[in-house]
Write a protein that holds these residues in place. Structure first.
Motif, mmCIF file in Angstrom:
data_model
loop_
_atom_site.group_PDB
_atom_site.id
_atom_site.type_symbol
_atom_site.label_atom_id
_atom_site.label_comp_id
_atom_site.label_asym_id
_atom_site.label_seq_id
_atom_site.Cartn_x
_atom_site.Cartn_y
_atom_site.Cartn_z
ATOM 1 N N LEU A 38 35.963 35.692 42.270
ATOM 2 C CA LEU A 38 35.164 36.920 42.327
ATOM 3 C C LEU A 38 36.038 38.119 42.686
ATOM 4 C CD1 LEU A 38 32.531 38.509 42.324
ATOM 5 C CD2 LEU A 38 32.130 37.739 44.684
ATOM 6 N N GLN A 78 35.671 30.018 44.352
ATOM 7 C CA GLN A 78 34.703 30.973 43.808
ATOM 8 C C GLN A 78 34.920 32.370 44.380
ATOM 9 O OE1 GLN A 78 34.030 28.018 45.095
ATOM 10 N NE2 GLN A 78 32.892 26.819 43.572
ATOM 11 N N SER A 79 35.214 32.444 45.686
ATOM 12 C CA SER A 79 35.459 33.742 46.320
ATOM 13 C C SER A 79 36.703 34.403 45.744
ATOM 14 C CB SER A 79 35.607 33.565 47.830
ATOM 15 O OG SER A 79 34.421 33.060 48.398
ATOM 16 N N PRO A 132 29.269 36.366 49.933
ATOM 17 C CA PRO A 132 28.507 35.773 48.825
ATOM 18 C C PRO A 132 27.437 34.806 49.320
ATOM 19 C CG PRO A 132 30.892 35.571 48.494
ATOM 20 C CD PRO A 132 30.685 35.968 49.913
ATOM 21 N N VAL A 134 36.189 40.091 49.752
ATOM 22 C CA VAL A 134 35.189 39.047 49.539
ATOM 23 C C VAL A 134 35.383 38.031 50.655
ATOM 24 C CG1 VAL A 134 34.352 37.217 48.022
ATOM 25 C CG2 VAL A 134 35.140 39.392 47.047
ATOM 26 N N VAL A 171 27.358 43.037 41.454
ATOM 27 C CA VAL A 171 27.466 41.581 41.548
ATOM 28 C C VAL A 171 26.108 40.966 41.858
ATOM 29 C CG1 VAL A 171 28.559 39.652 42.759
ATOM 30 C CG2 VAL A 171 29.868 41.748 42.299
ATOM 31 N N THR A 218 38.182 38.980 39.709
ATOM 32 C CA THR A 218 37.374 39.571 38.634
ATOM 33 C C THR A 218 37.072 41.035 38.925
ATOM 34 O OG1 THR A 218 36.357 37.423 38.168
ATOM 35 C CG2 THR A 218 35.221 39.392 37.360
#
Length: 339
Positions: A53, A49-50, A91, A43, A119, A56
């Protein structure tokens, strides 16, 4: 049919039956259920946030998925060109992007797209896929090099049977020389058909020819050496080494990141993988991305062939029939006439 005739036929049928069994286990074992095995994805970005992600996706993907983060798009492209990544996700709230290198493995790139499209679908936005590599015009899927491998392999191991049978009375050094020349011809045919005829190779033809010659020479010399000891079982041995275990681990259909541990491990040093990945690195990654180690691997296989030829030559010299003295020959002829 007498019992002796039946045993004779059954003995000769054993070879193709073992080939059938081996091919079934090899091809189905390698290809029947592709799933991630150390599939390395990234990512792009160093924001919380990255990282969330990436974690996850790692949790969802399990042990087969290796998720990392890279600081920016340029770092992701560099990692893809070094063949350190399969895919990198950039993203964006409206235009997310997936970076891939299909020249490394088209099927692995597809697996990366499947993983990250979930995603973007969750966001309700389209995913743009960008290929950072450019393949030859005649090889849009990037698998043409694998089919060249098949042609070279069949030409090489098929030549061993001819050299072993027709050249059985020749010295080992002569058979080895014939084998190396045959490897050159096989490589020339394969590269000319793949290059000028079909456009699978559109650059570095001479270099690819040299790599092909190195690959084919290794197979033929190994075959010539083994023939001294295995005789009629040589074909089965060569098909096991250079078809069953070779085509399945070469990365031509699925890369090691989509195969189980056994075939993935063989990919790291088997000669078919050395050829396919070496040529890919040469043509599509500017001679980087592990090209040197793959070339070293092909030389190692050639060395194995040379050692086998030397050992087989010495074995044949020690076990060669002793010459019969003229007097003994005349005596044997006289006895035969008398009988």
């Amino acid at each position: 049919m007498t019992r002796t005739q039946f045993r004779h036929i059954a003995g000769h049928l054993l070879t193709p039956l073992l080939m059938c069994l081996g091919m079934a286990f090899a091809y189905l074992g390698a290809f029947h259920q592709p799933e991630p095995n150390n599939l390395t994805l990234a990512v792009v970005g160093d924001s919380p946030q990255s990282m969330v992600l990436a974690q996850t996706m790692k949790d969802k993907g399990g042990a087969g998925l290796d998720m990392i983060t890279v600081p920016d798009r340029e770092a992701a492209i560099s990692a893809l060109n070094n063949r350190e990544l399969v895919g990198a996700y950039v993203p964006d709230a409206t235009k997310p992007e997936l970076l891939v290198a299909t020249a490394s493995s088209d099927t692995s790139a597809m697996a990366a797209e499947v993983a990250f499209r979930s995603v973007s679908d969750h966001q309700g936005v389209p995913l743009a896929v960008t290929d950072v590599t450019t393949k030859a015009g005649g090889d849009p899927t990037g698998q043409g090099i694998f089919f060249l491998l098949v042609a070279l392999s069949v030409g090489a191991y098929g030549s061993v049977a001819v050299i072993g049978a027709a050249g059985a009375m020749l010295r080992m050094r002569v058979r080895a020389a014939v084998g190396v020349v045959t490897a050159m011809i096989v490589s020339l045919i394969g590269v000319l058909v793949a290059g000028p005829v079909f456009g699978v190779i559109d650059s570095s033809l001479l270099s690819v020819f040299g790599i092909a010659w190195l690959y084919a020479s290794g197979i033929i010399l190994i075959g010539i050496g083994l023939h001294t000891f295995l005789k009629r079982w040589t074909t089965l041995a060569l098909i096991t080494l250079f078809v069953m275990l070779n085509f399945t681990t070469s990365g031509g259909v699925y890369g090691p990141e989509l195969q189980n541990g056994f075939f993935g491990a063989l990919h790291s040093f088997w000669n078919g993988a050395d050829f396919v990945e070496g040529v890919r690195s040469l043509l599509y990654f500017d001679g980087g991305a592990g090209f040197g180690s793959r070339l070293f691997g092909l030389f190692a296989w050639l060395t194995v062939g040379l050692v086998l030829v030397v050992v087989a030559g010495r074995y044949e010299a020690r076990h060669a029939p002793k010459p019969v003295a003229p007097a003994a020959v005349e005596e044997e002829i006289g006895e035969s006439v008398a009988v």
